[in-house]
Write an enzyme that holds these catalytic residues in place. Structure first.
Site, mmCIF file in Angstrom:
data_model
loop_
_atom_site.group_PDB
_atom_site.id
_atom_site.type_symbol
_atom_site.label_atom_id
_atom_site.label_comp_id
_atom_site.label_asym_id
_atom_site.label_seq_id
_atom_site.Cartn_x
_atom_site.Cartn_y
_atom_site.Cartn_z
ATOM 1 N N THR A 182 0.823 -1.215 0.000
ATOM 2 C CA THR A 182 0.000 0.000 0.000
ATOM 3 C C THR A 182 0.858 1.268 0.000
ATOM 4 O O THR A 182 1.994 1.255 0.489
ATOM 5 C CB THR A 182 -0.902 -0.008 1.256
ATOM 6 O OG1 THR A 182 -1.526 1.261 1.390
ATOM 7 C CG2 THR A 182 -0.106 -0.273 2.536
ATOM 8 N N ASP A 183 0.260 2.359 -0.469
ATOM 9 C CA ASP A 183 0.955 3.661 -0.397
ATOM 10 C C ASP A 183 1.015 4.183 1.035
ATOM 11 O O ASP A 183 1.768 5.116 1.329
ATOM 12 C CB ASP A 183 0.285 4.691 -1.316
ATOM 13 C CG ASP A 183 -1.181 4.952 -0.999
ATOM 14 O OD1 ASP A 183 -1.739 4.291 -0.093
ATOM 15 O OD2 ASP A 183 -1.789 5.827 -1.661
ATOM 16 N N GLU A 184 0.234 3.581 1.942
ATOM 17 C CA GLU A 184 0.198 4.097 3.324
ATOM 18 C C GLU A 184 1.531 3.913 4.045
ATOM 19 O O GLU A 184 1.759 4.532 5.078
ATOM 20 C CB GLU A 184 -0.926 3.428 4.117
ATOM 21 C CG GLU A 184 -2.271 3.679 3.498
ATOM 22 C CD GLU A 184 -3.450 3.465 4.441
ATOM 23 O OE1 GLU A 184 -3.236 3.344 5.655
ATOM 24 O OE2 GLU A 184 -4.577 3.422 3.932
HETATM 25 P P1 NAD Z 1 -9.528 -7.564 2.250
HETATM 26 O O1 NAD Z 1 -9.524 -7.283 3.719
HETATM 27 O O2 NAD Z 1 -10.758 -7.321 1.461
HETATM 28 O O3 NAD Z 1 -9.136 -9.111 2.001
HETATM 29 C C1 NAD Z 1 -8.114 -9.744 2.723
HETATM 30 C C2 NAD Z 1 -8.230 -11.251 2.479
HETATM 31 O O4 NAD Z 1 -7.166 -11.901 3.191
HETATM 32 C C3 NAD Z 1 -9.543 -11.859 3.011
HETATM 33 O O5 NAD Z 1 -10.092 -12.741 2.043
HETATM 34 C C4 NAD Z 1 -9.114 -12.621 4.248
HETATM 35 O O6 NAD Z 1 -9.934 -13.757 4.520
HETATM 36 C C5 NAD Z 1 -7.687 -13.034 3.875
HETATM 37 N N1 NAD Z 1 -6.856 -13.291 5.065
HETATM 38 C C6 NAD Z 1 -6.707 -12.520 6.158
HETATM 39 N N2 NAD Z 1 -5.867 -13.112 7.032
HETATM 40 C C7 NAD Z 1 -5.458 -14.272 6.464
HETATM 41 C C8 NAD Z 1 -4.551 -15.312 6.854
HETATM 42 N N3 NAD Z 1 -3.935 -15.266 8.040
HETATM 43 N N4 NAD Z 1 -4.358 -16.350 6.020
HETATM 44 C C9 NAD Z 1 -4.996 -16.401 4.809
HETATM 45 N N5 NAD Z 1 -5.862 -15.472 4.393
HETATM 46 C C10 NAD Z 1 -6.083 -14.402 5.198
HETATM 47 O O7 NAD Z 1 -8.287 -6.768 1.668
HETATM 48 P P2 NAD Z 1 -8.114 -6.058 0.237
HETATM 49 O O8 NAD Z 1 -8.653 -4.698 0.304
HETATM 50 O O9 NAD Z 1 -8.553 -6.995 -0.817
HETATM 51 O O10 NAD Z 1 -6.519 -5.921 0.186
HETATM 52 C C11 NAD Z 1 -5.715 -6.977 -0.338
HETATM 53 C C12 NAD Z 1 -4.249 -6.577 -0.204
HETATM 54 O O11 NAD Z 1 -4.018 -5.370 -0.903
HETATM 55 C C13 NAD Z 1 -3.819 -6.317 1.241
HETATM 56 O O12 NAD Z 1 -2.529 -6.839 1.412
HETATM 57 C C14 NAD Z 1 -3.825 -4.800 1.362
HETATM 58 O O13 NAD Z 1 -2.874 -4.369 2.308
HETATM 59 C C15 NAD Z 1 -3.428 -4.397 -0.046
HETATM 60 N N6 NAD Z 1 -3.927 -3.079 -0.498
HETATM 61 C C16 NAD Z 1 -5.255 -2.762 -0.402
HETATM 62 C C17 NAD Z 1 -5.707 -1.532 -0.881
HETATM 63 C C18 NAD Z 1 -7.161 -1.136 -0.812
HETATM 64 O O14 NAD Z 1 -7.490 -0.005 -1.140
HETATM 65 N N7 NAD Z 1 -8.081 -2.026 -0.438
HETATM 66 C C19 NAD Z 1 -4.802 -0.642 -1.455
HETATM 67 C C20 NAD Z 1 -3.450 -1.002 -1.527
HETATM 68 C C21 NAD Z 1 -3.023 -2.226 -1.064
HETATM 69 O O1 TDX Z 2 -16.664 5.879 7.895
HETATM 70 C C1 TDX Z 2 -15.658 6.401 7.359
HETATM 71 N N1 TDX Z 2 -15.583 7.765 7.274
HETATM 72 C C2 TDX Z 2 -14.502 8.418 6.742
HETATM 73 O O2 TDX Z 2 -14.481 9.655 6.700
HETATM 74 C C3 TDX Z 2 -14.569 5.622 6.835
HETATM 75 C C4 TDX Z 2 -14.602 4.118 6.901
HETATM 76 C C5 TDX Z 2 -13.498 6.305 6.283
HETATM 77 N N2 TDX Z 2 -13.444 7.653 6.258
HETATM 78 C C6 TDX Z 2 -12.263 8.336 5.659
HETATM 79 C C7 TDX Z 2 -10.927 7.891 6.212
HETATM 80 C C8 TDX Z 2 -9.995 8.018 5.025
HETATM 81 O O3 TDX Z 2 -9.491 9.342 4.939
HETATM 82 O O4 TDX Z 2 -12.236 7.977 4.266
HETATM 83 C C9 TDX Z 2 -10.897 7.768 3.810
HETATM 84 C C10 TDX Z 2 -10.790 6.353 3.270
HETATM 85 O O5 TDX Z 2 -10.920 5.468 4.383
HETATM 86 P P1 TDX Z 2 -10.835 3.867 4.212
HETATM 87 O O6 TDX Z 2 -11.835 3.438 3.200
HETATM 88 O O7 TDX Z 2 -10.882 3.279 5.577
HETATM 89 O O8 TDX Z 2 -9.410 3.702 3.523
HETATM 90 P P2 TDX Z 2 -7.922 4.122 3.994
HETATM 91 O O9 TDX Z 2 -7.851 4.334 5.437
HETATM 92 O O10 TDX Z 2 -7.505 5.282 3.122
HETATM 93 O O11 TDX Z 2 -7.115 2.803 3.582
HETATM 94 C C11 TDX Z 2 -7.410 2.116 2.339
HETATM 95 O O12 TDX Z 2 -6.495 2.438 1.344
HETATM 96 C C12 TDX Z 2 -5.193 1.913 1.447
HETATM 97 C C13 TDX Z 2 -7.481 0.604 2.560
HETATM 98 O O13 TDX Z 2 -8.381 0.299 3.612
HETATM 99 C C14 TDX Z 2 -6.113 0.044 2.839
HETATM 100 O O14 TDX Z 2 -6.170 -1.380 2.933
HETATM 101 C C15 TDX Z 2 -5.196 0.423 1.717
HETATM 102 O O15 TDX Z 2 -3.897 -0.011 1.987
#
Ligand code: NAD
Ligand code: TDX
Length: 357
Positions: free
Chosen positions: A138-140
């Site tokens: 992630t970019d975080e």
């Molecule tokens: P998500 O939470 O929707 O899915 C995570 C999955 O991992 C789930 O299916 C869960 O059951 C599985 N999991 C959790 N713990 C586990 C374990 N111990 N063993 C096997 N499986 C396990 O997450 P996502 O949003 O799909 O993100 C996927 C990846 O991408 C993560 O590594 C996250 O850090 C990264 N990422 C997400 C975002 C975003 O915006 N969602 C952005 C950048 C990077």
């Molecule tokens: O109820 C809410 N109200 C609100 O204002 C929630 C859930 C979020 N927010 C704000 C917080 C953040 O500034 O919205 C923005 C986005 O929040 P999230 O959807 O929780 O995402 P973020 O915290 O930015 O992280 C996401 O992007 C990077 C993913 O959850 C991560 O897994 C990924 O790595």
């Protein structure tokens, strides 16, 4: 006769993982995918029940934990994986603030266990140079930006939340396995994704569901925090490009170049949905409720995606407006999916996170 490749995908029942499996099986007819997922609250097999019949035989689901050394050893013995694409993680920042330990266990410990199993198998198979351990990050990890600038692959790590600290630690372990043992890896650091199958705890699907149910729309702080949004299918095409064409040992930032403040996103969703649901203009905006800010809330993320664009010729295909409309349409057509992923524990989470904010 096509040359079959078997790929281990972890976390393929989650949001991005499930989208990636749909995308990869469609675009890579020679791929067999073994999908290892623990099915936590965030993982659900119904996200894969929609795989076209003709692709299903190339997907094998294994219910298990990336922290399970014996299970991993068995899987690596059964299959000569051409690579690993590692999505499995705890992914929600607010949950990491309430309970960091599982983020350390899964994101750091689980990644290390998976790295070691991959290394053992890679060494036993004579260290094939074309093997890839692709770590999805992630970019975080780079922390927070002010009003200007963008994260490059050289930006220093400066994570704010327990989630981002755990992802930063996992990135470091992946690089350490590369430098110490020569394990061929790639890391991608992507910005905020949105699209189908995203668990309704994240900003966009949470707001869509609350607008539909005419519930308050909880915006943290003043809503001015900025995220760089990318449609999940554009992330999938970038992942496939890096997995297949990326140089071993390299990191690639992935982003859509679409910066939006949270309040702007919520207002756009209100407008789109008022129209679609035949509500009076402005009706949904009256549900917006500014609530206590997230502790350590990063102000702004923005990705400089020049490296993946120039070196690997990748571009996002979807405009933000089109992708946001697609996403709203998907949720409106798939409320049965939303209902089935919202378990009793999810309802407890809503009370814990929002009731006293
Ligand atoms: P998500 O939470 O929707 O899915 C995570 C999955 O991992 C789930 O299916 C869960 O059951 C599985 N999991 C959790 N713990 C586990 C374990 N111990 N063993 C096997 N499986 C396990 O997450 P996502 O949003 O799909 O993100 C996927 C990846 O991408 C993560 O590594 C996250 O850090 C990264 N990422 C997400 C975002 C975003 O915006 N969602 C952005 C950048 C990077
Ligand atoms: O109820 C809410 N109200 C609100 O204002 C929630 C859930 C979020 N927010 C704000 C917080 C953040 O500034 O919205 C923005 C986005 O929040 P999230 O959807 O929780 O995402 P973020 O915290 O930015 O992280 C996401 O992007 C990077 C993913 O959850 C991560 O897994 C990924 O790595």
């Amino acid at each position: 006769m096509i040359n079959t490749e078997t790929i281990l995908v972890t976390g393929g029942a989650g949001f991005i993982g499930a989208n990636f499996i749909h995308f990869a099986l469609k675009n890579r007819p020679n791929w067999q995918i073994v999908n290892l997922d623990l099915l936590t609250y965030a993982g659900n097999l119904i996200s894969l029940a929609t795989l076209p019949v003709e692709h299903r035989s190339r997907h094998t689901f294994v219910h298990g934990d990336i922290r399970n050394t014996d299970l991993l050893a068995r899987l690596f013995q059964q299959h000569a994986f051409a690579g690993v694409i590692h999505f499995a993680a705890e992914s929600h920042v607010d949950r990491s603030i309430r309970g960091p330990q599982v983020f350390v266990d899964t994101n750091v410990g689980g990644t290390c266990t998976l790295l070691q199993a991959s290394l053992d198998a890679w060494q036993e198979r004579g260290r094939p140079a074309d093997f890839r351990f692709h770590h999805v990050s992630t970019d975080e990890v780079y922390g927070s930006l002010g009003l200007t600038g963008a994260f490059t692959e050289q930006s220093p790590y400066d994570p704010s939340s327990p989630y981002s600290a755990s992802k930063a630690a996992s990135d470091h372990f992946v690089r350490a396995y590369g430098r110490t043992y020569d394990l061929p890896f790639v890391i991608t650091n992507c910005s905020n994704n949105f699209g189908p199958y995203q668990f309704p705890e994240k900003l966009i699907p949470l707001m869509i569901c609350n607008i539909l149910a005419e519930k308050p729309l909880p915006v943290y702080g003043n809503g001015e925090n900025i995220r760089d949004w990318l449609y999940v299918l554009d992330h999938c095409s970038a992942l496939l490009r890096v997995f297949e064409k990326g140089t071993a040992g390299q990191t690639y930032n992935i982003g859509g170049g679409t910066e939006q403040s949270n309040i702007d996103i919520v207002r756009q969703l209100c407008k789109i949905m008022d129209k679609k649901l035949g509500r009076t203009a402005g009706a949904s905006e009256s549900l917006i409720a500014f609530v206590t800010d997230r502790p350590g809330h990063d102000f702004r993320y923005a990705i400089d995606a020049a490296k993946i664009k120039e070196e690997l010729d990748w571009q996002p295909q979807y405009s933000f407006a089109e992708a946001l409309r697609n996403t709203v349409d998907w949720y409106l057509a798939n409320m049965a999916w939303v209902d089935s992923v919202r378990s009793g524990t999810y309802r407890q989470w809503l009370e814990l996170n929002y009731d006293k904010r």
